[in-house]
Enzyme design. Sequence first.
Site, PDB file in Angstrom:
ATOM      1  N   PRO A 176      61.898   0.733  33.235  1.00 26.36           N
ATOM      2  CG  PRO A 176      60.938   2.358  31.879  1.00 26.36           C
ATOM      3  CD  PRO A 176      61.396   0.927  31.875  1.00 26.36           C
ATOM      4  CB  CYS A 177      62.566   1.509  38.727  1.00 30.29           C
ATOM      5  SG  CYS A 177      63.102   3.212  39.028  1.00 30.29           S
ATOM      6  CD  GLN A 178      60.374   6.069  36.826  1.00 33.79           C
ATOM      7  OE1 GLN A 178      60.392   5.027  36.177  1.00 33.79           O
ATOM      8  NE2 GLN A 178      61.195   7.064  36.574  1.00 33.79           N
TER       9      GLN A 178
END
Length: 351
Positions: free
Chosen positions: A78-80
């Site tokens: 997940p890139c957040q």
Amino acid sequence: MKYRLIDLFCGAGGMTLGFVDPRFGGSFECVFGIDSDWAAIKTHERNFRSPALAADIEAWLDQSPQIPHVDVVIGGPPCQGFSLLNKNRLDDSRRELWEPFLRVVAASGARIFVMENVAELKSSPELKALVSRASEMGFETACEVLNAADYGAPQHRKRAILVGWKSATIPSPPFPPPPSHSDPALAGGTPWRTVRDAISDLPPPEGVEIRHSPPPMNLHFGRSPTDKSVQRYKSVPPGGNRFDLQKNARALTPDCWIRKTSGGTDLFGRLWWDRPSVTIRTEFFKPEKGRYLHPVQHRPITHREAARLMGFPDEFEFVGTKIDIAKQMGNAVPPQLAGALAKMVEEMLAV
């Protein structure tokens, strides 16, 4: 015999698609996928017919699962946690999900891994820690920021791609892969694919819900805007944005936009016909979130248009609610970019 792969944080399977579908460049076999998003896993299962699990990867690993032996592990934690859009990113636990990624790499016996993330990964302190851990495992690594438009996706989407390979048995890759497309302003080469290339053949959308009809119309539905919203759309000229709205219809412009005199040039903007689209995010159906108005029609883009701008073929089946599917699209890797990486990995394994 096809090379085998595991896709971690697989989402709907944009990266898997690029690796397994020869139309995009890959000819691998996906033997397992995992993601915490239940609807995304259903989409993955529907399209790839390979085992997939909806679970938290750390909790799954704590159960000491039997991890298949594969040649390559791919995926995008997940890139957040790295994104500039996340104001709390320094304390975000999602920044550390590369650790279970490398645990699976080790357990699977993979000789190559490909990790995808937002461009900010390349300049993050976590990258140094990740590279150090991979080196201890016998992997050399290389990281570059690539633009999906350079590989045939009709969308500007810059992503950090980290490639790791067992230096004892695998040669250094031809990385980054040579682009297949380029800015038409530059002489020579195949020009970028544009919004016009991707969606201009679609008729006006019908209804406001997902329909049980053949593609592309099953996901080509609209919304139910208020009269005020429609008047706002009509006030934005081709290629325009919120500043044009303010100039042409100040009374319809939110006060917060009037007070904010700089930045946000994509907000409430129209896509350009003859350019790749801007990055498609999970709330592309809300024009206040970005340049997501149709180039000429007075409406936001539809789910089908977003899918095409992401590079998904019409026959790819998405599972879930409208919100679920939008999230799957916005979090996906364009299969054209994944396909270019797949061809590179296949060349490495074949030596």
